[in-house]
Design a protein around this motif. Structure first.
Motif, PDB file in Angstrom:
ATOM      1  N   UNK A 397      64.621 -44.680 -16.720  1.00  0.00           N
ATOM      2  CA  UNK A 397      64.930 -45.984 -16.114  1.00  0.00           C
ATOM      3  C   UNK A 397      66.277 -46.492 -16.620  1.00  0.00           C
ATOM      4  N   UNK A 398      67.019 -47.078 -15.716  1.00  0.00           N
ATOM      5  CA  UNK A 398      68.344 -47.599 -16.056  1.00  0.00           C
ATOM      6  C   UNK A 398      69.443 -46.594 -15.756  1.00  0.00           C
ATOM      7  N   UNK A 399      69.120 -45.331 -15.778  1.00  0.00           N
ATOM      8  CA  UNK A 399      70.106 -44.300 -15.429  1.00  0.00           C
ATOM      9  C   UNK A 399      69.750 -43.800 -14.038  1.00  0.00           C
ATOM     10  N   UNK A 400      70.381 -44.409 -13.053  1.00  0.00           N
ATOM     11  CA  UNK A 400      69.984 -44.188 -11.660  1.00  0.00           C
ATOM     12  C   UNK A 400      70.227 -42.752 -11.197  1.00  0.00           C
ATOM     13  N   UNK A 401      71.112 -42.035 -11.886  1.00  0.00           N
ATOM     14  CA  UNK A 401      71.383 -40.643 -11.508  1.00  0.00           C
ATOM     15  C   UNK A 401      70.132 -39.765 -11.605  1.00  0.00           C
ATOM     16  N   UNK A 402      69.143 -40.185 -12.406  1.00  0.00           N
ATOM     17  CA  UNK A 402      67.921 -39.389 -12.547  1.00  0.00           C
ATOM     18  C   UNK A 402      66.943 -39.625 -11.398  1.00  0.00           C
ATOM     19  N   UNK A 403      67.201 -40.628 -10.557  1.00  0.00           N
ATOM     20  CA  UNK A 403      66.360 -40.899  -9.400  1.00  0.00           C
ATOM     21  C   UNK A 403      64.881 -40.976  -9.763  1.00  0.00           C
ATOM     22  N   UNK A 404      64.066 -40.199  -9.024  1.00  0.00           N
ATOM     23  CA  UNK A 404      62.630 -40.134  -9.293  1.00  0.00           C
ATOM     24  C   UNK A 404      62.223 -38.716  -9.748  1.00  0.00           C
ATOM     25  N   UNK A 405      63.106 -38.095 -10.478  1.00  0.00           N
ATOM     26  CA  UNK A 405      62.850 -36.715 -10.901  1.00  0.00           C
ATOM     27  C   UNK A 405      61.539 -36.626 -11.681  1.00  0.00           C
ATOM     28  N   UNK A 406      60.678 -35.703 -11.267  1.00  0.00           N
ATOM     29  CA  UNK A 406      59.441 -35.469 -12.004  1.00  0.00           C
ATOM     30  C   UNK A 406      59.760 -34.739 -13.311  1.00  0.00           C
ATOM     31  N   UNK A 407      58.964 -34.995 -14.309  1.00  0.00           N
ATOM     32  CA  UNK A 407      59.163 -34.342 -15.606  1.00  0.00           C
ATOM     33  C   UNK A 407      58.999 -32.835 -15.447  1.00  0.00           C
ATOM     34  N   UNK A 408      60.029 -32.069 -15.806  1.00  0.00           N
ATOM     35  CA  UNK A 408      60.012 -30.630 -15.583  1.00  0.00           C
ATOM     36  C   UNK A 408      60.969 -29.943 -16.545  1.00  0.00           C
ATOM     37  N   UNK A 409      60.587 -28.734 -16.973  1.00  0.00           N
ATOM     38  CA  UNK A 409      61.501 -27.867 -17.710  1.00  0.00           C
ATOM     39  C   UNK A 409      62.151 -26.963 -16.667  1.00  0.00           C
ATOM     40  N   UNK A 410      63.424 -27.214 -16.429  1.00  0.00           N
ATOM     41  CA  UNK A 410      64.127 -26.609 -15.304  1.00  0.00           C
ATOM     42  C   UNK A 410      64.926 -25.384 -15.742  1.00  0.00           C
ATOM     43  N   UNK A 411      64.631 -24.217 -15.192  1.00  0.00           N
ATOM     44  CA  UNK A 411      65.447 -23.035 -15.524  1.00  0.00           C
ATOM     45  C   UNK A 411      66.842 -23.168 -14.919  1.00  0.00           C
ATOM     46  N   UNK A 412      67.844 -22.819 -15.729  1.00  0.00           N
ATOM     47  CA  UNK A 412      69.227 -22.900 -15.263  1.00  0.00           C
ATOM     48  C   UNK A 412      69.836 -21.502 -15.097  1.00  0.00           C
ATOM     49  N   UNK A 413      69.798 -20.717 -16.155  1.00  0.00           N
ATOM     50  CA  UNK A 413      70.304 -19.341 -16.106  1.00  0.00           C
ATOM     51  C   UNK A 413      69.448 -18.476 -17.018  1.00  0.00           C
ATOM     52  N   UNK A 414      69.478 -17.190 -16.790  1.00  0.00           N
ATOM     53  CA  UNK A 414      68.974 -16.263 -17.795  1.00  0.00           C
ATOM     54  C   UNK A 414      69.974 -15.120 -17.917  1.00  0.00           C
ATOM     55  N   UNK A 415      70.025 -14.535 -19.115  1.00  0.00           N
ATOM     56  CA  UNK A 415      71.011 -13.492 -19.354  1.00  0.00           C
ATOM     57  C   UNK A 415      70.392 -12.357 -20.150  1.00  0.00           C
ATOM     58  N   UNK A 416      70.964 -11.199 -19.921  1.00  0.00           N
ATOM     59  CA  UNK A 416      70.520  -9.988 -20.603  1.00  0.00           C
ATOM     60  C   UNK A 416      71.705  -9.354 -21.322  1.00  0.00           C
ATOM     61  N   UNK A 417      71.577  -9.154 -22.626  1.00  0.00           N
ATOM     62  CA  UNK A 417      72.575  -8.415 -23.384  1.00  0.00           C
ATOM     63  C   UNK A 417      72.018  -7.015 -23.625  1.00  0.00           C
ATOM     64  N   UNK A 418      72.712  -6.019 -23.098  1.00  0.00           N
ATOM     65  CA  UNK A 418      72.181  -4.657 -23.141  1.00  0.00           C
ATOM     66  C   UNK A 418      73.258  -3.669 -23.539  1.00  0.00           C
ATOM     67  N   UNK A 419      72.803  -2.561 -24.077  1.00  0.00           N
ATOM     68  CA  UNK A 419      73.709  -1.482 -24.453  1.00  0.00           C
ATOM     69  C   UNK A 419      72.907  -0.271 -24.874  1.00  0.00           C
ATOM     70  N   UNK A 420      73.517   0.887 -24.768  1.00  0.00           N
ATOM     71  CA  UNK A 420      72.842   2.111 -25.190  1.00  0.00           C
ATOM     72  C   UNK A 420      73.888   3.121 -25.649  1.00  0.00           C
TER      73      UNK A 420
END
Length: 507
Positions: A397-420
């Motif tokens: 509340x008070x920060x209107x940019x958040x709108x009515x966003x439901x509480x959620x853990x939001x995935x943004x990126x995933x990465x893989x570091x690999x080598x052989x």
């Protein structure tokens, strides 16, 4: 001839015994020699030119593959609807690591800084860095959660500040900008008036602080005094324990720096290592044996308890405040930003997390992490470390940019570091640790087998010679005995006949 045959048989028996003894001796001595060479070549020492060079400038090609979760319905999310995402990528970067400022200490430790650089590999990527994707704006939605307990008036002022700098709840930028930074007037403002609030003083990006940077000052044991401690971390940035977490156990710096481990591993061994990026020590466990181009290996994977919360796994209580199992709260080492680490697509996490976001499909094959280790040397042969970066977001509340966003853990990126390990290094590795030991083993068992066969054949020959000899002696003795008796008879008979003849003449 019989005497010569006996000598030859005995000679072959002696030779066979010597071959068996030599082969048996090799069974005990060769493994000791190999282990001794492993120890000598595992110690971190400039005198070990080849292995030291490999440790200093890792010649194995490493790659970082980045996948973005492109947000498909940002407007609906602001209305409280469930987020929908699609995976984009991989965007592949070649990773170059080099150790610098290497300093050896009297207590058999060595300290160093390891620098890393990333180079985009278009031929290995699905798309280009110019591709445009939409992800949550960490500067807005992350800050909103961080500041939700401030007075309402302050939150209104913060919201007005976002608007004045034209910062919205979602970002639509190119992959290159999101990875390595983009210009932001808000970032410039915060760095000027609130220095230290952000991790970067220049452009803002998800991996800005990774490229052309180091992982901190590591001090590790060389293994000179105790090979079981080689590569084990003695301190990091001068610290022997962390200060991020709530319990001494959680703050422990355990294991190695995550590149090599001590030799002579067993199936009961684990792979502990300290990760500055995850802000904690982690430990992988044995899963199964395997083989890579004839080289034996052990596969180690993350246990299901790695990111479990304190309720499901009590020892992890020190990493709380926790949410659902499968999430590691790294806010304490990320400027209090509400950031969580997990396995990609919430693999091995509480299934409820999948209900909050559409477009996720976890699987062990694609999203589980593993390290394949050559157990005799502790050298990784094949590595795939996969982690996901998530942002906890909600309506504030008070920060209107958040709108009515439901509480959620939001995935943004995933990465893989690999080598052989591949190429000449793999050939050298296989020759020294597979081919030569196998050849020596073949030689020792050949010697034993040939020696036993020689002894058996020579013994049979010797037996036959010994059996025939008495028969010949008996036959010779019979002939000689008959002749001797005849001569004795004649010798005894002749004088008697001569005496008779003499008497006849007298008469």
């Amino acid at each position: 001839m019989a005497v010569n045959g006996t000598k030859v048989a005995i000679g072959f028996i002696v030779a066979g015994v010597l071959m068996v003894l030599l082969g048996t001796l090799m069974c005990f001595v060769v493994p000791l020699i190999i282990d001794d060479q492993v120890v000598k070549n595992t110690v971190i020492d400039p005198k070990n030119e080849l292995t030291y060079t490999m440790w200093k400038d890792i010649p194995v090609p490493f790659f970082m593959s980045v996948y973005f979760f492109n947000v498909l319905n940002p407007a609906e999310i602001l209305k409280g609807e469930k987020p929908m995402v699609e995976q984009r990528g991989p965007y592949v970067y070649r990773k170059h690591c080099q150790k610098d400022n290497i300093t050896f200490h009297p207590n058999d430790t060595v300290s160093y800084l390891e620098y890393r650089q990333y180079y985009f590999e278009p031929s290995m990527s699905v798309g280009n860095e110019s591709d445009v994707v939409t992800i949550p704006n960490m500067l807005v939605l992350g800050a909103a959660v961080m500041l939700e307990n401030l007075p309402y008036v302050v939150r209104l002022f913060i919201s007005a500040t976002f608007k004045s700098f034209k910062e919205g709840p979602f970002l639509t930028k190119t992959v290159g900008e999101l990875m390595w930074g983009y210009d932001s007037e808000l970032v410039d403002f915060l760095n000027q008036y609130v220095p230290g609030m952000l991790p970067s003083t220049g452009k803002f990006g998800l991996f800005t602080e990774f490229n052309n940077s180091n992982t901190g000052l590591f001090t590790v044991f060389t293994g000179k005094d105790n090979i079981r401690k080689v590569h084990e971390v003695d301190s990091w940035n001068g610290l022997t324990e962390l200060t991020y977490w709530r319990t001494p156990q959680a703050n422990m710096i355990n294991g190695t720096a995550g590149q090599m481990w001590p030799p002579f591993m067993t199936k009961e061994s684990t792979l502990p290592f300290y990760s500055p990026d995850a802000c904690r020590s982690m430990e992988l466990v044995y899963q199964r044996p395997g083989e890579m181009l004839g080289i034996p290996l052990y596969r180690y994977v993350a246990p299901k308890t790695l990111f479990a919360n304190g309720t499901d796994y009590a020892p992890n209580e020190g990493f709380c405040p926790c949410r659902q199992s499968g999430l590691l709260n790294v806010s304490t080492c990320r400027h209090n930003s509400p950031v969580f680490i997990s396995h990609p697509h919430f693999f091995n996490a509480d299934p409820v997390l999948l209900d909050y976001v559409q477009g996720l499909h976890p699987s062990e094959e694609q999203h589980g992490l593993f390290i394949d280790i050559h157990p005799q040397t502790g050298v990784p042969l094949n590595v795939s470390i996969r982690l996901q970066l998530n942002l906890y977001m909600k309506k504030v509340s008070g920060i209107t940019e958040t709108g009515k966003i439901s509480e959620v853990v939001m995935p943004m990126i995933w990465f893989e570091e690999s080598g052989y390990i591949d190429g000449p290094i793999l050939d050298t590795f296989r020759t020294n640790l597979v081919v030569l030991p196998a050849a020596m083993e073949c030689i020792q068992y050949t010697l034993i087998g040939l020696g036993l066969a020689t002894i058996l054949i020579a013994a049979l020959v010797y037996h036959r010679v010994k059996v025939k000899l008495p028969h010949r002696i008996h036959s010779s003795m019979s002939s000689c005995g008959l002749t001797a008796c005849s001569m004795l008879y004649l010798f005894m008979l002749c004088p008697a006949r001569m005496e008779e003849k003499q008497q006849e003449r007298v008469h």
